[in-house]
Structure formats: C-alpha cells, structure tokens
Design a protein around this motif. Structure first.
Motif, PDB file in Angstrom:
ATOM      1  N   ILE A 197      -4.445   9.030  13.436  1.00 43.98           N
ATOM      2  CA  ILE A 197      -4.014   9.206  12.044  1.00 43.98           C
ATOM      3  C   ILE A 197      -2.945   8.560  12.181  1.00 43.98           C
ATOM      4  O   ILE A 197      -2.766   7.053  11.721  1.00 43.98           O
ATOM      5  CB  ILE A 197      -4.010  10.844  11.610  1.00 43.98           C
ATOM      6  N   ARG A 198      -2.059   8.469  13.261  1.00 41.47           N
ATOM      7  CA  ARG A 198      -0.868   7.168  13.566  1.00 41.47           C
ATOM      8  C   ARG A 198      -0.888   6.217  13.411  1.00 41.47           C
ATOM      9  O   ARG A 198      -0.490   4.879  12.636  1.00 41.47           O
ATOM     10  CB  ARG A 198       0.131   7.992  14.528  1.00 41.47           C
ATOM     11  N   ARG A 199      -1.805   5.960  14.035  1.00 38.48           N
ATOM     12  CA  ARG A 199      -2.515   4.312  14.227  1.00 38.48           C
ATOM     13  C   ARG A 199      -3.126   4.082  13.224  1.00 38.48           C
ATOM     14  O   ARG A 199      -2.642   3.205  12.863  1.00 38.48           O
ATOM     15  CB  ARG A 199      -3.557   4.367  15.693  1.00 38.48           C
ATOM     16  N   VAL A 200      -3.883   4.506  12.406  1.00 33.99           N
ATOM     17  CA  VAL A 200      -4.954   4.322  10.458  1.00 33.99           C
ATOM     18  C   VAL A 200      -3.216   4.081   9.870  1.00 33.99           C
ATOM     19  O   VAL A 200      -3.606   2.719   9.479  1.00 33.99           O
ATOM     20  CB  VAL A 200      -5.659   4.761  10.948  1.00 33.99           C
ATOM     21  N   LEU A 201      -2.503   4.475  10.151  1.00 32.16           N
ATOM     22  CA  LEU A 201      -1.485   4.379   9.201  1.00 32.16           C
ATOM     23  C   LEU A 201      -0.673   2.676   9.469  1.00 32.16           C
ATOM     24  O   LEU A 201      -0.500   2.735   8.125  1.00 32.16           O
ATOM     25  CB  LEU A 201      -0.758   5.309   8.718  1.00 32.16           C
ATOM     26  N   LYS A 202      -0.300   3.524  10.836  1.00 32.54           N
ATOM     27  CA  LYS A 202       0.307   2.320  11.021  1.00 32.54           C
ATOM     28  C   LYS A 202      -0.492   0.328  10.450  1.00 32.54           C
ATOM     29  O   LYS A 202       0.242  -0.231  10.017  1.00 32.54           O
ATOM     30  CB  LYS A 202       1.148   1.848  12.398  1.00 32.54           C
ATOM     31  N   GLN A 203      -1.343   0.802  11.259  1.00 34.85           N
ATOM     32  CA  GLN A 203      -2.181  -0.146  10.940  1.00 34.85           C
ATOM     33  C   GLN A 203      -2.383  -0.850   8.767  1.00 34.85           C
ATOM     34  O   GLN A 203      -2.373  -2.083   8.322  1.00 34.85           O
ATOM     35  CB  GLN A 203      -4.180  -0.157  11.218  1.00 34.85           C
ATOM     36  N   ALA A 204      -2.546   0.140   8.791  1.00 32.33           N
ATOM     37  CA  ALA A 204      -2.694  -0.104   6.638  1.00 32.33           C
ATOM     38  C   ALA A 204      -1.155  -0.508   6.209  1.00 32.33           C
ATOM     39  O   ALA A 204      -1.171  -0.539   5.261  1.00 32.33           O
ATOM     40  CB  ALA A 204      -3.024   1.332   6.415  1.00 32.33           C
ATOM     41  N   CYS A 205      -0.300  -0.134   6.923  1.00 31.21           N
ATOM     42  CA  CYS A 205       0.896  -0.043   6.503  1.00 31.21           C
ATOM     43  C   CYS A 205       1.355   0.920   5.151  1.00 31.21           C
ATOM     44  O   CYS A 205       1.954   0.400   4.298  1.00 31.21           O
ATOM     45  CB  CYS A 205       1.185  -1.581   6.302  1.00 31.21           C
ATOM     46  N   VAL A 206       0.754   2.094   5.499  1.00 27.77           N
ATOM     47  CA  VAL A 206       0.724   3.135   4.860  1.00 27.77           C
ATOM     48  C   VAL A 206       2.083   4.260   5.128  1.00 27.77           C
ATOM     49  O   VAL A 206       1.409   4.988   6.961  1.00 27.77           O
ATOM     50  CB  VAL A 206      -0.307   3.592   4.766  1.00 27.77           C
ATOM     51  N   ARG A 207       2.906   4.939   4.804  1.00 30.40           N
ATOM     52  CA  ARG A 207       3.444   6.532   5.405  1.00 30.40           C
ATOM     53  C   ARG A 207       2.971   7.225   5.009  1.00 30.40           C
ATOM     54  O   ARG A 207       2.122   7.551   3.740  1.00 30.40           O
ATOM     55  CB  ARG A 207       4.438   6.659   4.704  1.00 30.40           C
ATOM     56  N   GLU A 208       2.926   8.630   5.505  1.00 32.90           N
ATOM     57  CA  GLU A 208       2.250  10.028   5.038  1.00 32.90           C
ATOM     58  C   GLU A 208       2.566  10.567   3.803  1.00 32.90           C
ATOM     59  O   GLU A 208       1.819  10.808   2.534  1.00 32.90           O
ATOM     60  CB  GLU A 208       2.510  10.974   6.061  1.00 32.90           C
ATOM     61  N   THR A 209       3.978   9.891   3.433  1.00 32.66           N
ATOM     62  CA  THR A 209       4.196   9.891   1.718  1.00 32.66           C
ATOM     63  C   THR A 209       4.300   8.906   0.427  1.00 32.66           C
ATOM     64  O   THR A 209       3.662   9.289  -0.288  1.00 32.66           O
ATOM     65  CB  THR A 209       5.478  10.093   1.674  1.00 32.66           C
ATOM     66  N   ASP A 210       3.072   8.043   1.090  1.00 34.42           N
ATOM     67  CA  ASP A 210       2.229   7.505   0.571  1.00 34.42           C
ATOM     68  C   ASP A 210       0.966   7.558  -0.161  1.00 34.42           C
ATOM     69  O   ASP A 210       0.610   7.430  -1.180  1.00 34.42           O
ATOM     70  CB  ASP A 210       2.002   5.884   0.405  1.00 34.42           C
ATOM     71  N   LEU A 211       0.143   9.177   0.746  1.00 33.50           N
ATOM     72  CA  LEU A 211      -0.880   9.658   0.379  1.00 33.50           C
ATOM     73  C   LEU A 211      -0.830  10.370  -0.436  1.00 33.50           C
ATOM     74  O   LEU A 211      -0.204  11.033  -0.912  1.00 33.50           O
ATOM     75  CB  LEU A 211      -1.360  10.443   2.010  1.00 33.50           C
ATOM     76  N   THR A 212      -2.235   9.936  -1.456  1.00 31.71           N
ATOM     77  CA  THR A 212      -2.667  11.268  -2.775  1.00 31.71           C
ATOM     78  C   THR A 212      -3.605  12.361  -2.443  1.00 31.71           C
ATOM     79  O   THR A 212      -3.608  13.150  -3.157  1.00 31.71           O
ATOM     80  CB  THR A 212      -3.294   9.926  -4.072  1.00 31.71           C
ATOM     81  N   ALA A 213      -4.195  11.845  -1.028  1.00 32.30           N
ATOM     82  CA  ALA A 213      -4.963  13.378  -0.775  1.00 32.30           C
ATOM     83  C   ALA A 213      -5.244  12.771   0.537  1.00 32.30           C
ATOM     84  O   ALA A 213      -5.201  11.210   0.843  1.00 32.30           O
ATOM     85  CB  ALA A 213      -6.727  13.784  -2.005  1.00 32.30           C
ATOM     86  N   VAL A 214      -6.393  13.855   1.412  1.00 30.18           N
ATOM     87  CA  VAL A 214      -6.928  14.195   2.362  1.00 30.18           C
ATOM     88  C   VAL A 214      -7.741  14.770   2.501  1.00 30.18           C
ATOM     89  O   VAL A 214      -8.110  15.376   2.051  1.00 30.18           O
ATOM     90  CB  VAL A 214      -5.465  14.787   3.590  1.00 30.18           C
ATOM     91  N   ALA A 215      -8.977  13.197   2.920  1.00 28.76           N
ATOM     92  CA  ALA A 215     -10.521  14.069   3.238  1.00 28.76           C
ATOM     93  C   ALA A 215     -10.938  14.061   4.355  1.00 28.76           C
ATOM     94  O   ALA A 215     -10.419  12.871   4.758  1.00 28.76           O
ATOM     95  CB  ALA A 215     -11.361  13.132   2.065  1.00 28.76           C
TER      96      ALA A 215
END
Length: 345
Positions: free
Chosen positions: A59-77
């Motif tokens: 999860i940490r790796r993918v968020l970093k690759q996507a240049c996305v922070r946890e707080t940017d997420l709209t939902a978790v599927a």
C-alpha cells in the motif's frame, strides 16, 4: 475520485490506485507461487500470513508511485469474497480500518466482478451489454452483463473449472505448481491431434442448447491414458497440447452459442485462463469469421490483481454506492455473483 484497491482472495496480494479522470495511476502485485510450490497447491494458513506481511508495504509503495497521500483517497475498495476466509479477512480488516481512520467509505467488491470488469481498464473498453466468459482456477461461467451489478448467468461449470482442470492435469504430468501456465508452455512443443480427447457437453449444447460446462470427464480421459501408457517427454507435450485444444474448443463453442442466444456481438474474456494464448487465438479467429468483437484484459490483469478491484470500487462509487465507513464489512467466502446488487445512480 481516487480509489485504493486491495485484493487478497487467495495467493496473490494486489494493490492499486484508480483515478476517475486519469485512470489507473499505479499498481503492484506479489505472487505467492514460490511459497506454495513445495506443497503442490495453496496452503490457506500460509497464504493469510503472507498477506499480512505484504499488504501494508505494498500500500505504501503504490501510494508513493501514484504520488497520492492517504488523505487524498475517496474510498478504499477490497475483495469481500469469494475466496479463502483467512486471506479475505486480512484485506477486509486493513481496508476497513484505513477507511475508518480516514473517514471515507469502504467498498466490498465481488472478486469475479473485478475480473469481469477488468477489460474496462484498457484504452478501448467494451460497452455494455456484453457476454462475459469468466475462466479461472475456481470458476468457469458465461454471463450476460448489462451493467455494473446487472449479471445474468447463462452457463457455468458443473464440476471442475477450466483452470482447475489445467492445474490437475499439469500435476498429473509432473509439471508442478502453478500448473496452468506450465501446461500451456509444454503444449507449444506438442501435437494436439495425437490424442482424441472428449469435448465435454458439446453434444448437449447442440441437441438441447445447454451452455453449462464439465471438465471432469476430460480430466479422467487424461488420467486413464497416462496410467495405461506412462508418458515420455514428447508424449507429455502431446497430451498437454491435446488437452489444451479440447478445453479451448469447448470454451470457444459455448461462447459463440451464448452470443447467438443473447443476440449480442461483444464478448469479454476474463480470469486467469483468459491469458491462455491458444484460447485467444481461437477466439480471435472466430471473431473475424463470425463478426463479433472480443475483448481481453492485459496479460498482467488476467491474474488476481488490485487494479480490477480499484476499478470495480470506483464504478460502484460513481454509480451511487455509499459504502460503510464505520465498521468492518463481514467477508463472504462463498458469494454468488448473480446475487450482487445492481447500483443505479
């Protein structure tokens, strides 16, 4: 909308981030093939423990690759079912906890719905409605797909799924685990016309329009042959080629019959066996000959993966599903795809 997708239904840990405007931003997959190979199949307890080890770092790796922070997420599927109970619990617990901490929805996705919708990740996705051929280790199904959550069963396996038959035949030939890809590779060196294996239930389709599948008789034919005549290397290759040809011909014939019955001209192929090159060759030839369109996910998305779960979660969120942000959703190790509810905006 930014959706994090988590897949932990069996022996692969998949994570992805899907953006409603930009598409798939990043994804990663860890396969447990080497972990289970010494046992000749998936060991549920080992699978669950490995998901626990792998999921948070992925999860940490993918968020970093996507240049996305946890707080940017709209939902978790996440994959809610079907699958191994312990493996599903890992994904459900982490996804629900993350959603709770962020105050965002957790969307429970049916594993097969993820596979079914995976061709929509491609640049030229198929439009609804279409016929879907779902072929994997545990499922072989033909469905009419009219929209997200709107699925009508047309035919399904009565015993072994196509992928399961591939794995069992590969094990019989001493090819190890995972068997499906190994058998397909060996088949390239063989002669498919050396052995006349049965084409299960094609006669029932021709006489009664039956679109169900059965591969246990085909598997038994291989067992009988190998026991009577212990195979040398070339015979193993010929058996693999003949077996693969029989399975592929049945899948193609019934897919074409499903298109004729529904009056549709679009076929989607998804699931692990959808990566089989011989099956794709026969379907592509039939599509040109009969005038229908066939769509596949990219090879990397035929296996279990987080991208298909993120996409399915996004489509459900877009269509109006609210999710549940304040509790862990119960898993569904056994879950009929046709019972998945349709979401209307």
């Amino acid at each position: 909308m930014l959706v994090l997708g988590i897949e932990t239904s069996c022996d692969e840990t998949g994570v992805a981030v899907y953006d409603g405007e930009r598409g798939l931003l990043a994804h990663a997959l860890h396969s447990q093939g080497a972990l289970h190979a010494p046992y000749g199949g998936v060991v549920p307890e080992l699978a669950s423990r490995d998901h626990i080890r792998r999921l948070l770092p992925l999860i940490r790796r993918v968020l970093k690759q996507a240049c996305v922070r946890e707080t940017d997420l709209t939902a978790v599927a996440f994959t809610r079912g079907p699958g191994l109970a312990g493996a599903l619990l890992v994904g459900s617990t982490i996804a629900s906890s993350l959603a709770f901490g962020l105050g965002i929805p957790a969307i429970g996705v049916h594993h097969l719905e993820g596979h079914l919708l995976s061709p929509l990740l491609e640049e030229d996705p198929p439009a609804f409605p279409f016929v879907a051929l779902l072929v994997s280790g545990g499922h072989t199904q033909l469905m009419r797909v009219s929209g997200v959550g709107d699925y009508e069963m047309i035919g399904e396996t009565l015993d072994d799924a196509a992928g399961e038959a591939f794995d069992k035949t590969a094990k019989l030939l001493g090819l190890g685990y995972p068997g499906g890809p190994a058998l397909a590779g060996l088949a390239e060196q063989g002669k498919a016309d050396r052995f006349a294996f049965p084409r299960p239930m094609l006669d029932r389709m021709q006489k009664h329009g039956d679109l169900d599948f059965s591969f246990s008789g085909l598997k038994t034919a291989v067992v009988t042959l190998v026991r009577r005549h212990p195979p040398d290397p070339q015979m193993k290759a010929d058996v693999a080629a003949a077996f693969q040809e029989a399975v592929a011909e049945v899948l193609v014939a019934k897919s074409m019959a499903a298109l004729a019955r529904t009056g549709l001209a679009r076929l989607v192929v998804a699931g692990g066996v959808g990566a089989n090159l011989r099956l794709r060759t026969l379907l592509d030839s039939a599509a040109v000959r009969e005038g229908f369109r066939v769509s596949y996910p990219a090879m990397e998305f035929c296996t279990d993966n987080g991208a298909m779960i993120a996409l399915a979660g996004y489509l459900r969120l877009k269509a109006g599903e609210s999710g549940l942000p304040f509790r862990v959703l119960p898993i569904k190790p056994r879950w009929d795809l046709t019972s998945v509810r349709s979401i209307r905006a």
